[in-house]
Design an enzyme around this catalytic site. Structure first.
Site: not given
Length: 334
Positions: A133-135, A206, A244
């Site tokens: 998952y890309h912050g 994202e 995040r």
């Protein structure tokens, strides 16, 4: 008396009635500008500074990452200059530089975020494709890469967006770390050579437009799944808790989303740089299956990544809670 003191070049604290230096400076500034009651304007300016300073800090702190990246670039140039003779005769010329930068970034992650890596045993000895998952920034991936190199002596290549290759001065950093543009053929070839590769299918979209709900934004992207099928390697899901909360974006502003879709450049402002707790969790590998389709493997990978998010991240994310987790002594289960 004040005029005589200043005219006579005496100390502000001289005379029967001491006068503060601030009063002296205010008087001199008023005389120089000709503005009456300048102390009222100065008080207002100080008040604005006091109110706006925290806001300025949260927008400036992400700049620390930019400084770290360019410090890394500077260190690589110094390393290359001091080892020019070795470069001509060594196949592992940059190994020392990689270890040096890994120590730098791991130190930053450890001090600023109390960074932890969990589930590294799930990474296979051979080739594999890590999907994460890309912050808002790639800092959590850099911490992961550094910790993996230090602890396991494993190096992980990453697929980056095309705009990264146009950043000024970044060429040597990208070349040394084997950052890839991401054509399928290049990725398949690297995996067949035994490389470990990481990719965030959500990419810049994202990074900029997901939020504290940790929504996975992949759209119809399934090329990574086809790469894994063609190379016959497992997919390993990866997620960093509180990513995040460390740095957030203003991606909720619709006009910025429209502008990005038009020019495809990451112009969305970011803020934060908070020293929240970061923990990277690596899930169980999804093994290669010869009869699976790219669509099916994409759905399976997305479900595995979503499961990691639901297990390790409280939704919605909360900056204060993430900060408080720095003081928790009990670690979460992998």
């Amino acid at each position: 008396m004040l005029t005589e003191m200043i005219g006579g070049n005496e100390s502000c604290t001289a005379g029967p009635i001491p006068v503060s230096y601030l009063t002296c400076l205010t008087y001199i500034l008023g005389e120089w500008t000709g503005v009456e009651h300048i102390e009222d304007y100065l008080s207002y300016a100080v008040y604005l500074l006091w109110v706006l300073f925290p806001l300025a800090v949260v927008f400036l702190l992400p700049g620390v990452l930019v400084i770290l990246f360019y410090t890394s670039i500077l260190l690589l140039h110094i390393y290359k200059r001091k080892n020019e003779l070795k470069e001509a005769y060594s196949n592992d010329f940059w190994d020392g530089a990689k270890q040096m930068l890994a120590t730098l970034w791991d130190g930053h992650g450890r001090i600023w975020h109390g960074y932890e890596l969990h589930g590294a045993d799930n990474i296979p000895e051979g080739p594999g494709l890590i999907v994460f998952y890309h912050g808002a920034t790639p800092a959590d991936y850099v911490y992961f890469m550094a910790r993996l190199l230090i602890q396991r002596k494993r190096y992980c290549h990453v697929v980056a967006d095309h705009f990264v290759f146009r950043l000024p001065g970044f060429k040597i950093l990208l070349d040394v770390h084997g950052v890839m543009h991401g054509p399928k053929e290049e990725c398949v070839s690297a995996l067949k050579k035994g490389y470990l590769i990481a990719i965030a299918p959500g990419g810049v979209r994202e990074a900029l437009f997901s939020d504290e709900m940790y929504t996975i934004i992949w759209g119809d992207r399934k090329g990574f799944a086809q790469v894994a099928i063609d190379a016959k390697v497992p997919i390993i899901p990866m997620f960093t808790q509180n990513v995040r909360e460390g740095i957030r974006t203003l991606g909720g502003i619709k006009i910025l989303r429209s502008l990005y879709e038009r020019i495809r450049l990451p112009i969305v402002p970011v803020y934060g740089g908070f020293p929240v707790k970061l923990r990277t969790f690596i899930g169980e590998p999804i093994p290669y299956e010869p009869n699976v389709t790219a669509e099916e493997l994409t759905a399976k990978t997305k479900a595995a990544l979503q499961a990691l998010i639901e297990k390790h991240q409280k939704i919605p994310g909360n900056i204060f809670r993430a900060l408080m987790e720095r003081f928790q002594t009990q670690k979460k289960e992998d």
